[in-house]
Design a protein around this motif. Structure first.
Motif, short mmCIF file in Angstrom:
data_model
loop_
_atom_site.label_atom_id
_atom_site.label_comp_id
_atom_site.label_asym_id
_atom_site.label_seq_id
_atom_site.Cartn_x
_atom_site.Cartn_y
_atom_site.Cartn_z
N LEU A 25 0.80 -1.15 -0.09
CA LEU A 25 0.09 -0.21 -0.03
C LEU A 25 0.87 1.32 -0.09
CD1 LEU A 25 -2.74 -0.92 2.31
CD2 LEU A 25 -3.00 -0.54 -0.11
N GLN A 26 1.83 1.29 0.63
CA GLN A 26 2.96 2.33 0.82
C GLN A 26 3.41 2.89 -0.63
OE1 GLN A 26 5.50 1.54 4.12
NE2 GLN A 26 3.91 2.49 5.70
N LYS A 27 4.09 1.66 -1.11
CA LYS A 27 4.54 1.73 -2.61
C LYS A 27 3.46 2.16 -3.53
CE LYS A 27 6.64 -1.35 -6.00
NZ LYS A 27 7.22 -2.43 -6.33
N ASP A 28 2.26 1.76 -3.44
CA ASP A 28 1.11 2.22 -4.38
C ASP A 28 1.06 3.74 -4.19
OD1 ASP A 28 0.87 -0.52 -5.43
OD2 ASP A 28 -0.62 -0.71 -4.28
N LEU A 29 1.01 4.00 -2.86
CA LEU A 29 0.59 5.38 -2.50
C LEU A 29 1.86 6.35 -3.03
CD1 LEU A 29 -0.75 5.36 1.08
CD2 LEU A 29 -2.32 5.98 -0.94
N ARG A 30 2.98 5.70 -2.80
CA ARG A 30 4.37 6.54 -3.51
C ARG A 30 4.18 6.81 -4.89
NH1 ARG A 30 7.35 3.26 0.38
NH2 ARG A 30 7.67 4.37 2.45
N ALA A 31 3.70 5.82 -5.67
CA ALA A 31 3.85 5.79 -7.12
C ALA A 31 2.45 6.75 -7.38
CB ALA A 31 3.34 4.50 -7.47
N LEU A 32 1.48 6.84 -6.77
CA LEU A 32 0.26 7.69 -6.89
C LEU A 32 0.94 9.23 -6.72
CD1 LEU A 32 -2.56 8.40 -7.62
CD2 LEU A 32 -3.06 7.81 -5.24
N ALA A 33 1.53 9.51 -5.75
CA ALA A 33 1.95 10.78 -5.32
C ALA A 33 2.91 11.19 -6.37
CB ALA A 33 2.65 10.97 -3.97
N ALA A 34 3.75 10.40 -6.79
CA ALA A 34 4.71 10.86 -7.83
C ALA A 34 4.21 11.12 -9.31
CB ALA A 34 5.83 9.80 -7.88
#
Length: 68
Positions: A25-34
């Motif tokens: 989930l953290q990886k997905d959120l970081r990708a979304l933010a980027a």
């Protein structure tokens, strides 16, 4: 290897699965933010001076309409 029985899954296994879910989930959120950041930078980098959100007559800083 046989089928798992309810007693075969330990608390440690459950914690490891939960940790893996959180990391994904953290990886997905970081990708979304980027992606959002890159989109915003691309949208405003090439804008003409005076063509930003404030020039449309919309008051971006409050909920009150701009004075006419």
């Amino acid at each position: 290897m046989g089928a798992l029985r309810p007693g075969d899954i330990t608390g440690e296994m459950i914690q490891a699965m939960d940790a893996a879910k959180r990391q994904k989930l953290q990886k997905d959120l970081r990708a979304l933010a980027a992606n959002i950041r890159a989109d915003a930078e691309g949208r405003y980098d090439n804008a003409e001076p005076g063509s930003g959100p404030g020039s449309s007559g919309r008051c971006w800083g409050s909920r009150t309409p701009p004075a006419i």
